[in-house]
Design a protein around this motif. Structure first.
Motif, PDB file in Angstrom:
ATOM      1  N   GLU A 143      -3.491  10.195  -9.585  1.00 31.16           N
ATOM      2  CA  GLU A 143      -4.692   9.469  -9.147  1.00 31.16           C
ATOM      3  C   GLU A 143      -4.291   8.056  -8.741  1.00 31.16           C
ATOM      4  OE1 GLU A 143      -7.846  10.501  -8.968  1.00 31.16           O
ATOM      5  OE2 GLU A 143      -7.752  12.402 -10.068  1.00 31.16           O
ATOM      6  N   VAL A 144      -4.682   7.642  -7.540  1.00 34.35           N
ATOM      7  CA  VAL A 144      -4.404   6.260  -7.115  1.00 34.35           C
ATOM      8  C   VAL A 144      -5.662   5.656  -6.493  1.00 34.35           C
ATOM      9  CG1 VAL A 144      -1.914   6.585  -6.694  1.00 34.35           C
ATOM     10  CG2 VAL A 144      -3.550   7.022  -4.847  1.00 34.35           C
ATOM     11  N   SER A 145      -5.616   4.348  -6.246  1.00 35.09           N
ATOM     12  CA  SER A 145      -6.775   3.689  -5.645  1.00 35.09           C
ATOM     13  C   SER A 145      -6.747   3.847  -4.120  1.00 35.09           C
ATOM     14  CB  SER A 145      -6.756   2.196  -5.991  1.00 35.09           C
ATOM     15  OG  SER A 145      -5.744   1.581  -5.229  1.00 35.09           O
ATOM     16  N   ASP A 146      -7.841   3.420  -3.474  1.00 38.72           N
ATOM     17  CA  ASP A 146      -7.934   3.511  -2.008  1.00 38.72           C
ATOM     18  C   ASP A 146      -6.898   2.646  -1.305  1.00 38.72           C
ATOM     19  OD1 ASP A 146      -9.988   5.252  -2.069  1.00 38.72           O
ATOM     20  OD2 ASP A 146     -11.575   3.717  -1.933  1.00 38.72           O
ATOM     21  N   GLU A 147      -6.317   1.693  -2.058  1.00 39.53           N
ATOM     22  CA  GLU A 147      -5.329   0.811  -1.422  1.00 39.53           C
ATOM     23  C   GLU A 147      -4.045   1.539  -1.043  1.00 39.53           C
ATOM     24  OE1 GLU A 147      -5.008  -2.604  -4.030  1.00 39.53           O
ATOM     25  OE2 GLU A 147      -7.154  -2.859  -3.635  1.00 39.53           O
ATOM     26  N   ILE A 148      -3.805   2.667  -1.677  1.00 37.01           N
ATOM     27  CA  ILE A 148      -2.576   3.434  -1.366  1.00 37.01           C
ATOM     28  C   ILE A 148      -2.769   4.178  -0.046  1.00 37.01           C
ATOM     29  CG2 ILE A 148      -1.088   5.346  -2.119  1.00 37.01           C
ATOM     30  CD1 ILE A 148      -0.664   2.691  -3.669  1.00 37.01           C
ATOM     31  N   LYS A 149      -1.899   3.867   0.923  1.00 37.65           N
ATOM     32  CA  LYS A 149      -2.052   4.455   2.257  1.00 37.65           C
ATOM     33  C   LYS A 149      -0.888   5.354   2.642  1.00 37.65           C
ATOM     34  CE  LYS A 149      -2.803   0.245   3.692  1.00 37.65           C
ATOM     35  NZ  LYS A 149      -2.842  -0.942   4.484  1.00 37.65           N
ATOM     36  N   GLY A 159       0.795  -1.246   0.000  1.00 43.02           N
ATOM     37  CA  GLY A 159       0.000   0.000   0.000  1.00 43.02           C
ATOM     38  C   GLY A 159       0.814   1.276   0.000  1.00 43.02           C
ATOM     39  N   LYS A 199      -3.501  13.322  -5.119  1.00 42.92           N
ATOM     40  CA  LYS A 199      -4.406  13.943  -6.103  1.00 42.92           C
ATOM     41  C   LYS A 199      -4.072  15.430  -6.281  1.00 42.92           C
ATOM     42  CE  LYS A 199      -9.151  14.113  -7.465  1.00 42.92           C
ATOM     43  NZ  LYS A 199     -10.519  14.128  -7.138  1.00 42.92           N
ATOM     44  N   TYR A 241       2.980   4.141  -2.157  1.00 38.39           N
ATOM     45  CA  TYR A 241       3.177   4.679  -3.508  1.00 38.39           C
ATOM     46  C   TYR A 241       4.546   5.329  -3.560  1.00 38.39           C
ATOM     47  CZ  TYR A 241       2.576   7.305  -7.792  1.00 38.39           C
ATOM     48  OH  TYR A 241       2.740   7.815  -9.074  1.00 38.39           O
ATOM     49  N   LYS A 294      -4.053   9.228  -0.699  1.00 38.07           N
ATOM     50  CA  LYS A 294      -4.734   9.357  -1.986  1.00 38.07           C
ATOM     51  C   LYS A 294      -5.096  10.827  -2.264  1.00 38.07           C
ATOM     52  CE  LYS A 294      -8.913   7.833  -4.311  1.00 38.07           C
ATOM     53  NZ  LYS A 294     -10.079   7.016  -4.327  1.00 38.07           N
ATOM     54  N   ASP A 354      -5.596  11.622   3.843  1.00 39.58           N
ATOM     55  CA  ASP A 354      -5.299  10.367   3.152  1.00 39.58           C
ATOM     56  C   ASP A 354      -4.180  10.587   2.121  1.00 39.58           C
ATOM     57  OD1 ASP A 354      -7.434   9.355   4.530  1.00 39.58           O
ATOM     58  OD2 ASP A 354      -8.757   9.149   2.780  1.00 39.58           O
TER      59      ASP A 354
END
Ligand code: NAD
Length: 464
Positions: A337-343, A295, A332, A297, A328, A326
């Motif tokens: 742009e990334v998914s919710d999985e990126i923490k 998770g 942004k 990036y 994410k 977050d």
């Protein structure tokens, strides 16, 4: 408020019930929330006198009632905290509330100690201070109020909270719920109080009031310095910048997982959370690869790193707009742009980089390469700035683990686990949200809020 009643007895009964439940305020207290600081402290003083003259059983009942009542409001407080402050993650905040209710010690923490001999019996006891002034942060507002209330009441004190103005609603709601819990078991009104309009001026009034016998500040360096220069007994729980060292002997897969979990917990708001990684050159690439699987990036583009830097740091301090947000959301804002999985956002930096030296309180995690563990210890020590707060290490080398623990001198040192293991989540030991490095109490609990007193009986009672 609407209700149907048929006679005066019913009205009285209903009002009493509503007062007990906290829906209606009694004359001198709106569920512990006052407009006037001095009045609040006067009422808290009366409540403390009642508590101190009651049996210890009353304190037990109050502490149990706080745990039982508040456990039905963990989600509500977590949601309110995130909504009001704009910081953190609801699920993590809910977990923080659960552990603070379960694992904050109560009266069992107050152990007496005795000397006995030819000259008699001397007992050392832990006695209350009286009314404590507790200043609480925006990052764990309700968690800190619950934690401090349990410990302070267990030790026989009353408390007035000076919350962060940015967490006013959450803090007031918590104080109201605690008052409800106290009333349910017949405890005194106004044992836990706060101010309807928290402000620095009101905090200063609390600090100056002669009936405040102890100050407990949980927050940044400014407030810790303020209470420590007050001339009163003070507990200061201040800022940290916890490094995590990873050497070549570590279980890298586990280290990567633990670091992402600890750093991203409540979006990095906890003062104990991993704030920078110091890793031995030979394993950095694999560590980064494993962190990405869990998770993280990886930000590599130099221009984007500069953009992120100028966005989240203003005059060397983290911009509140990005604190506790977050990963994410932060990404942004720089066009990714990334998914919710990126923490967590990870990036390689030098040890002098502002991301490494600053307590960011957001899921942006710099990684610094070092040639070996010994260099890593030096770098980690520099980055902690002598705050002696918290540090983590992943290693299987006993000599390095020992040297790191000794050199860092931190209040909390977690070996081979995520930072939150240090406050009792997946690690042994009690929970606290007031970690007092500067004044030395460490992980505070009831005994930290009590005075050591000696009672000497001369010439008798020894049965040795
Ligand atoms: P903050 O310092 O901005 O505020 C903390 C509290 O102090 C608030 O109630 C605020 O109103 C008050 N305050 C601030 N300056 C003051 C002054 N000069 N006089 C009187 N009152 C003052 O901190 P925050 O942003 O709410 O919380 C984050 C900081 O707290 C981070 O640095 C974090 O590391 C630290 N923290 C430490 C612990 C710990 O246990 N050691 C726990 C939580 C947070």
């Amino acid at each position: 408020m609407e209700f149907e009643v048929n006679n005066i007895e019913e009205i009285v009964e209903l009002i009493m019930k509503k007062m007990t439940e906290g829906d209606i305020a009694s004359n001198n207290s709106k569920n512990g929330v006052f407009n006037n600081v001095d009045e609040a402290i006067d009422e808290a003083k009366k409540a403390q006198e009642i508590l101190f003259s009651s049996k210890l059983e009353m304190r037990e009942k109050i502490v149990t009632s706080i745990r039982d009542t508040l456990k039905n409001h963990t989600l509500e407080l977590a949601e309110l905290g995130v909504r009001e402050t704009g910081m953190g993650r609801v699920a993590d905040k809910e977990l923080k509330h659960k552990i603070v209710l379960e694992k904050t010690p109560g009266l069992e923490d107050l152990k007496a100690f005795a000397y006995s001999g030819d000259d008699g019996l001397t007992v050392m006891e832990l006695s209350p201070y009286g009314v404590i002034g507790a200043i609480t942060p925006s990052t764990n507002p309700s968690e800190t109020i619950i934690c401090n209330s349990i410990g302070m009441i267990a030790a026989g004190n009353a408390v007035i909270f000076a919350p962060h103005p940015g967490a006013k609603k959450t803090s007031i709601r918590t104080v109201e719920l605690i008052n409800e819990a106290i009333k349910k078991v017949g405890g005194p009104d106004n044992l836990v109080v706060t101010i309807a309009e928290p402000s620095i001026e009101n905090t200063e009034k609390i600090i100056a009031n002669p009936n405040i016998k102890m100050l407990v500040a949980t927050g940044g360096p400014g407030v810790v310095k303020t209470v420590m220069s007050s001339g009163k007994k003070a507990i200061g729980a201040g800022a940290g910048n916890p490094p995590v060292l990873v050497d070549e002997t570590a279980d890298i897969e586990k280290a990567a997982k633990d670091i992402v979990a600890g750093c991203s917990f409540d979006n990095n708001l906890p003062c104990i959370a991993e704030k920078e990684v110091v890793a031995v050159d030979s394993i950095v690439n694999y560590l980064i690869f494993e962190m990405q699987k869990n998770g993280a990036y990886l930000l590599k583009d130099k221009e984007l790193i500069e953009k992120l830097l100028s966005m989240v740091l203003k005059n060397g301090s983290p911009d509140r707009k990005y604190v506790g947000k977050d990963a994410k959301y932060i990404l942004k804002q720089i066009g990714i742009e990334v998914s919710d999985e990126i923490k967590v956002i990870i990036l390689e930096t030098s040890k002098e980089h502002p991301f490494a030296v600053t307590e960011l309180l957001m899921p942006v995690l710099p990684i610094i390469r070092v040639k070996d563990a010994l260099e890593g210890i030096k770098v980690a020590k520099d980055l902690e700035h002598g705050l002696r707060h918290t540090a983590m290490i992943h290693s299987k080398n006993i000599d390095i683990l020992t040297k790191y623990a000794r050199e860092m001198e931190t209040t909390i040192l977690v070996k081979n686990g995520p930072s939150y293991a240090g406050i009792g989540v997946g690690g042994e030991g009690h929970t606290t949200f007031t970690i007092a490095g500067p004044t030395g109490e460490g992980l505070t609990s009831a005994k930290s809020f009590a005075r050591n007193r000696r009672c000497v009986l001369v010439g008798g009672f020894s049965i040795k």
